[in-house]
Design an enzyme around this catalytic site. Structure first.
Site, PDB file in Angstrom:
ATOM      1  N   CYS A   2     -76.685   3.084  66.579  1.00 14.26           N
ATOM      2  CA  CYS A   2     -75.216   3.722  66.985  1.00 14.26           C
ATOM      3  C   CYS A   2     -75.346   3.886  68.470  1.00 14.26           C
ATOM      4  O   CYS A   2     -76.229   3.790  69.020  1.00 14.26           O
ATOM      5  CB  CYS A   2     -75.208   5.074  66.337  1.00 14.26           C
ATOM      6  SG  CYS A   2     -75.320   5.114  64.354  1.00 14.26           S
ATOM      7  N   ARG A  27     -74.680  -1.727  69.847  1.00 16.33           N
ATOM      8  CA  ARG A  27     -75.533  -0.912  69.174  1.00 16.33           C
ATOM      9  C   ARG A  27     -75.086  -0.780  67.725  1.00 16.33           C
ATOM     10  O   ARG A  27     -76.000   0.199  66.712  1.00 16.33           O
ATOM     11  CB  ARG A  27     -75.710   0.441  69.854  1.00 16.33           C
ATOM     12  CG  ARG A  27     -76.188   0.373  70.914  1.00 16.33           C
ATOM     13  CD  ARG A  27     -76.051   1.653  71.933  1.00 16.33           C
ATOM     14  NE  ARG A  27     -77.245   2.650  71.345  1.00 16.33           N
ATOM     15  CZ  ARG A  27     -78.386   2.672  72.018  1.00 16.33           C
ATOM     16  NH1 ARG A  27     -78.685   1.866  72.837  1.00 16.33           N
ATOM     17  NH2 ARG A  27     -79.421   3.509  71.181  1.00 16.33           N
ATOM     18  N   TRP A  77     -73.804   2.108  63.234  1.00 15.91           N
ATOM     19  CA  TRP A  77     -74.348   1.173  62.359  1.00 15.91           C
ATOM     20  C   TRP A  77     -74.874   2.100  61.294  1.00 15.91           C
ATOM     21  O   TRP A  77     -75.695   2.964  61.382  1.00 15.91           O
ATOM     22  CB  TRP A  77     -75.622   0.714  63.094  1.00 15.91           C
ATOM     23  CG  TRP A  77     -76.060  -0.582  62.485  1.00 15.91           C
ATOM     24  CD1 TRP A  77     -75.790  -1.691  62.171  1.00 15.91           C
ATOM     25  CD2 TRP A  77     -77.577  -0.135  61.585  1.00 15.91           C
ATOM     26  NE1 TRP A  77     -76.717  -2.325  61.465  1.00 15.91           N
ATOM     27  CE2 TRP A  77     -77.648  -1.709  61.093  1.00 15.91           C
ATOM     28  CE3 TRP A  77     -78.521   0.763  61.325  1.00 15.91           C
ATOM     29  CZ2 TRP A  77     -78.730  -1.959  60.201  1.00 15.91           C
ATOM     30  CZ3 TRP A  77     -79.512   0.367  60.388  1.00 15.91           C
ATOM     31  CH2 TRP A  77     -79.666  -0.926  60.087  1.00 15.91           C
ATOM     32  N   ASN A 103     -77.102   9.793  67.115  1.00 14.36           N
ATOM     33  CA  ASN A 103     -77.765   8.550  67.143  1.00 14.36           C
ATOM     34  C   ASN A 103     -79.171   8.826  66.689  1.00 14.36           C
ATOM     35  O   ASN A 103     -79.903   9.846  67.235  1.00 14.36           O
ATOM     36  CB  ASN A 103     -77.987   7.701  68.346  1.00 14.36           C
ATOM     37  CG  ASN A 103     -78.575   6.618  68.533  1.00 14.36           C
ATOM     38  OD1 ASN A 103     -79.122   6.515  69.651  1.00 14.36           O
ATOM     39  ND2 ASN A 103     -78.949   5.879  67.359  1.00 14.36           N
ATOM     40  N   GLY A 104     -79.696   8.277  65.407  1.00 14.06           N
ATOM     41  CA  GLY A 104     -81.236   8.588  65.151  1.00 14.06           C
ATOM     42  C   GLY A 104     -81.037   8.682  63.548  1.00 14.06           C
ATOM     43  O   GLY A 104     -80.027   8.410  63.038  1.00 14.06           O
ATOM     44  N   GLU A 478     -87.786 -19.307  64.798  1.00  7.80           N
ATOM     45  CA  GLU A 478     -86.725 -18.378  65.614  1.00  7.80           C
ATOM     46  C   GLU A 478     -85.400 -19.206  65.417  1.00  7.80           C
ATOM     47  O   GLU A 478     -84.381 -18.768  65.144  1.00  7.80           O
ATOM     48  CB  GLU A 478     -86.997 -18.704  67.293  1.00  7.80           C
ATOM     49  CG  GLU A 478     -85.997 -18.524  68.139  1.00  7.80           C
ATOM     50  CD  GLU A 478     -85.564 -16.959  67.949  1.00  7.80           C
ATOM     51  OE1 GLU A 478     -86.214 -16.175  67.355  1.00  7.80           O
ATOM     52  OE2 GLU A 478     -84.417 -16.566  68.342  1.00  7.80           O
ATOM     53  N   LYS A 482     -82.091 -17.516  63.614  1.00  9.40           N
ATOM     54  CA  LYS A 482     -80.845 -17.730  64.152  1.00  9.40           C
ATOM     55  C   LYS A 482     -79.842 -18.123  63.020  1.00  9.40           C
ATOM     56  O   LYS A 482     -78.767 -17.512  62.948  1.00  9.40           O
ATOM     57  CB  LYS A 482     -80.640 -18.563  65.193  1.00  9.40           C
ATOM     58  CG  LYS A 482     -81.185 -18.218  66.471  1.00  9.40           C
ATOM     59  CD  LYS A 482     -80.644 -17.115  67.384  1.00  9.40           C
ATOM     60  CE  LYS A 482     -81.110 -15.931  67.127  1.00  9.40           C
ATOM     61  NZ  LYS A 482     -82.298 -15.360  68.191  1.00  9.40           N
ATOM     62  N   GLU A 485     -78.849 -14.936  60.475  1.00  7.63           N
ATOM     63  CA  GLU A 485     -78.215 -13.902  61.079  1.00  7.63           C
ATOM     64  C   GLU A 485     -76.754 -14.385  61.389  1.00  7.63           C
ATOM     65  O   GLU A 485     -76.097 -13.458  61.234  1.00  7.63           O
ATOM     66  CB  GLU A 485     -78.808 -13.137  62.282  1.00  7.63           C
ATOM     67  CG  GLU A 485     -78.968 -14.089  63.675  1.00  7.63           C
ATOM     68  CD  GLU A 485     -79.798 -13.071  64.641  1.00  7.63           C
ATOM     69  OE1 GLU A 485     -80.260 -13.641  65.477  1.00  7.63           O
ATOM     70  OE2 GLU A 485     -79.273 -11.842  64.699  1.00  7.63           O
ATOM     71  N   HIS A 501     -97.506 -26.852  49.309  1.00  4.42           N
ATOM     72  CA  HIS A 501     -98.186 -25.785  48.702  1.00  4.42           C
ATOM     73  C   HIS A 501     -97.162 -24.819  47.792  1.00  4.42           C
ATOM     74  O   HIS A 501     -97.595 -23.646  47.409  1.00  4.42           O
ATOM     75  CB  HIS A 501     -98.940 -24.960  49.494  1.00  4.42           C
ATOM     76  CG  HIS A 501    -100.147 -25.943  50.038  1.00  4.42           C
ATOM     77  ND1 HIS A 501    -101.199 -26.435  49.379  1.00  4.42           N
ATOM     78  CD2 HIS A 501    -100.236 -26.243  51.578  1.00  4.42           C
ATOM     79  CE1 HIS A 501    -101.920 -27.269  50.014  1.00  4.42           C
ATOM     80  NE2 HIS A 501    -101.258 -27.218  51.435  1.00  4.42           N
ATOM     81  N   LYS A 597     -77.546  -4.885  68.093  1.00  2.00           N
ATOM     82  CA  LYS A 597     -78.352  -5.454  69.086  1.00  2.00           C
ATOM     83  C   LYS A 597     -79.503  -4.521  69.500  1.00  2.00           C
ATOM     84  O   LYS A 597     -80.546  -5.089  69.777  1.00  2.00           O
ATOM     85  CB  LYS A 597     -77.485  -5.719  70.513  1.00  2.00           C
ATOM     86  CG  LYS A 597     -78.421  -6.574  71.293  1.00  2.00           C
ATOM     87  CD  LYS A 597     -77.294  -7.368  72.234  1.00  2.00           C
ATOM     88  CE  LYS A 597     -78.475  -8.433  72.909  1.00  2.00           C
ATOM     89  NZ  LYS A 597     -78.918  -9.437  72.098  1.00  2.00           N
TER      90      LYS A 597
HETATM   91  C1  F6R Z   1     -82.416 -11.959  66.518  1.00  3.13           C
HETATM   92  C2  F6R Z   1     -82.429 -10.767  67.291  1.00  3.13           C
HETATM   93  C3  F6R Z   1     -83.477  -9.622  66.576  1.00  3.13           C
HETATM   94  C4  F6R Z   1     -84.100  -8.903  67.657  1.00  3.13           C
HETATM   95  C5  F6R Z   1     -85.024  -7.671  67.126  1.00  3.13           C
HETATM   96  C6  F6R Z   1     -85.816  -6.902  67.978  1.00  3.13           C
HETATM   97  O1  F6R Z   1     -81.434 -12.788  67.224  1.00  3.13           O
HETATM   98  O2  F6R Z   1     -81.736 -10.542  68.297  1.00  3.13           O
HETATM   99  O3  F6R Z   1     -84.331 -10.115  65.869  1.00  3.13           O
HETATM  100  O4  F6R Z   1     -85.076  -9.830  68.426  1.00  3.13           O
HETATM  101  O5  F6R Z   1     -84.026  -6.624  66.675  1.00  3.13           O
HETATM  102  O6  F6R Z   1     -84.929  -6.342  69.424  1.00  3.13           O
HETATM  103  P1  F6R Z   1     -85.562  -6.044  70.661  1.00  3.13           P
HETATM  104  O7  F6R Z   1     -85.861  -7.446  71.224  1.00  3.13           O
HETATM  105  O8  F6R Z   1     -84.376  -5.382  71.260  1.00  3.13           O
HETATM  106  O9  F6R Z   1     -86.720  -5.287  70.255  1.00  3.13           O
END
Ligand code: F6R
Length: 602
Positions: A2, A27, A77, A103-104, A478, A482, A485, A501, A597
């Site tokens: 949030c 957020r 969120w 927020n929290g 990685e 991607k 998500e 395996h 994010k």
């Molecule tokens: C994937 C992504 C997330 C963040 C993860 C950690 O694209 O963005 O997996 O990498 O939530 O976020 P930070 O780097 O802000 O701790």
């Protein structure tokens, strides 16, 4: 998670709140709302379960009493309670006088709710945050001072919070935080509170960050209290955000823009860091003197970046390293000569913050972050800024590249400084690294050509495998992250040798198998194994691959250097595959469902 904003301005609060919420949407974007004090000392509460844009329309359409310059806003969120308008913030007490954004997580919300309901309070939502409104309401029965009321109810809360409480009767605004970020700023425009300086950057020059337990009133003179006692305000931080660059230029979305920015981001970082690699001075700047082990703590993409950086320590310097998933890193026995890298682009990830609180006695804690003013940065012994610039797309792209380039530079410098790598060898590495911007640019060009055909083939696939060997495994991880998500399709990564395996059972005719072909010869037999079962092999490699995005590396292998921890540019085609598939499936690539994010809950 949030995002929170509040303002006390001489002109109308609505446009400030809505603009800031748009910038805080990263957020969380399940719902958004504002509560603005009206000229008649009541509250206009406007909420929506769509995006902030429609909140702006609601504010414009408001036809009740004139709205003043005092208000609070929130973008959510969802944690407690479904995504409904009733669960959207701001929440209010039984009288409608008190409005709160939070927020929290209030961990003891159920218990408090029971007590409050028993005492006659009526709840309008399912969310934990609403208890705060009713606690303040009760406290105001004991004192008519809002500051005192907020201070007196705080000890009843367990968990983490950044809160802003607005009293419509008096127009008073109180901000308080414990374990969640919050800052206040004063400028010619008025007083502001926000989760993140970037949200209010265009109206302020500097700001102060609340410490845990601070209670601050925005009034003619800002009063700063801790534990009910006046305390000197924390130091002023100069805002370096400037106005937010929200232009897409010619790009369709921010993810597209941020993918394209990767070569320039890498070049800028290298220009800044390269001079300090071969003479060890970059590492000396961290103040870390001695270590015999390295640990990487992070989540998601940042943890993957840690995996790459760790390889530099172990493969080029013989330093053992371990990667710790932050949410599982409770009380690890790391040892007093371990350097811990806590990696987080936001610097606000709750799992990472909790993990660093638990690391015990270590040699040093380094925050590798894109936000040097973050909570993580404040908790670390030293801060390594990865200078990615603002990343708006929820999926990390250029921050991953920035974390890797920055972290690898510091790792190489550390190995020189501690006598584990000669300056001459480090210089060879530096020469290799100088090619990264070109490698990334070439990968972008090659991917844009080849990926559309791949997307056509895999559009209906429900599950994907990502394979790599050696240094390629972490990039496969990685890539799979991607794809999940953004496209909402299943994707798993494996070291290619592990397939037989178990996971090989998943492969059937048409199963897309993305292979990060870093040139490891053993990959050929793994590719043959899946091809024999009808898999659709998407090889990301050099010339002749499905996506020849590693062309430059492949034409001229880089001995012992990037080869040990690359190919970094392999993430590019996987980012573009994930984005293009998501778009083909009608997804919102900048705001994938259920995500945010900055993940400020554990
Ligand atoms: C994937 C992504 C997330 C963040 C993860 C950690 O694209 O963005 O997996 O990498 O939530 O976020 P930070 O780097 O802000 O701790």
């Amino acid at each position: 998670m949030c995002g929170i904003v509040a303002c006390r301005t001489t002109d109308a609060a609505g446009p400030y709140l809505v603009r800031a919420l748009g910038l805080l949407e990263y957020r969380g974007y399940d719902s958004a709302g504002v509560a603005i004090r009206t000229a008649g000392s009541a509250t206009a509460t406007l909420r929506t379960v769509t995006r902030v844009d429609s909140l702006g329309a609601l504010v414009k359409e408001w036809s009740g009493q004139p709205l003043t310059g005092t208000g609070i806003g929130h973008t959510r969120w969802a944690t407690h309670g479904a995504v409904t308008e009733a669960n959207a913030h701001p929440h209010r007490d039984c009288t409608g006088r008190i409005s709160v954004v939070h927020n929290g997580i209030i961990e003891n919300a159920d218990e408090l709710r029971q007590q409050l309901v028993a005492a006659g309070h009526e709840f309008a939502s399912d969310v934990d945050s609403e208890v705060v409104c009713h606690l303040v309401e009760d406290a105001l029965a004991e004192t008519d001072d809002l500051h005192a009321a907020v201070t007196s109810m705080l000890p009843r809360l367990a968990g983490s919070w950044a809160l802003v409480v607005m009293d419509a009767a008096t127009g008073r605004l109180i901000a308080t935080a414990d374990g969640s970020p919050l800052l206040v700023a004063r400028s010619a425009r008025g007083d502001f509170v926000a989760s993140d300086a970037g949200a209010i950057a265009e109206w302020i020059d500097d700001y102060r960050v609340l410490h845990d337990g601070d209670v601050v009133e925005l009034a003619e003179s800002v009063s700063w209290m801790r534990g009910g006692i006046p305390t000197p305000p924390p130091p002023v931080i100069h805002s370096t955000w400037g106005g937010a660059d929200l232009s897409l230029d010619h790009h369709a979305d921010f993810m597209d823009k941020e993918i394209d920015e990767q070569p320039e981001t890498a070049a800028r970082i290298l220009e800044h860091l390269v001079p300090g690699i071969a003479d060890g001075s970059l590492w000396r700047s961290t103040g870390v003197v001695d270590f015999n082990r390295v640990a990487m703590i992070g989540c998601g993409t940042s943890l993957n970046a840690g995996g790459v950086i760790g390889m530099v320590f172990s493969r080029l310097g013989g330093v053992p390293f371990e990667s710790l998933v932050a949410s599982e890193a409770a009380g690890p026995a790391l040892g007093s000569r371990t350097v811990v890298f806590a990696i987080s682009q936001s610097g606000e990830t709750a799992d990472v913050l909790r993990a660093v609180d638990d690391v015990g006695s270590v040699s040093s804690l380094i925050a590798l972050t894109n936000n040097p003013h973050s909570t993580l940065a404040r908790r670390a012994d030293s801060i390594v800024n990865c200078f990615a610039g603002r990343e708006i797309g929820v999926a990390a792209t250029k921050t991953f590249v920035a974390q890797v380039v920055t972290g690898v530079s510091y790792a190489l410098s550390a190995l020189v400084e501690t006598g584990r790598l000669s300056s001459a060898d480090a210089l060879r590495q530096v020469e290799d690294m100088r090619r990264i911007p070109d490698l990334l640019a070439q990968a972008i060009a090659a991917s844009r050509q080849s990926i559309p055909a791949v997307v056509d083939q895999v559009r209906d696939a429900t599950g994907f495998l990502y394979l790599g060997r050696g240094s390629g495994v972490v990039y496969a991880a990685e890539g799979a992250l991607k794809l999940k998500e953004l496209s909402y399709r299943w994707a798993e990564h494996y070291p290619a040798g592990e397939l037989k395996h178990g996971p090989l059972a998943l492969v059937e005719a048409g199963t897309p198998v993305v292979v990060v072909d870093n040139g490891d010869r053993r990959l050929a037999s793994n590719i043959a194994e899946v091809a024999a079962r009808g898999a659709n092999v998407i090889r990301i490699g050099g010339a002749g691959s499905t996506v020849p995005a590693l062309g430059l590396s492949m034409q001229s292998p880089l001995p012992g250097g990037i080869e040990s921890w690359g190919p970094l540019e392999s993430v590019v085609p996987m980012q573009i595959l994930a984005r293009d598939l998501a778009l083909a499936l009608g997804r919102d690539v900048d705001k994938p469902r259920n995500l945010a994010k900055s993940v400020t809950v554990e």
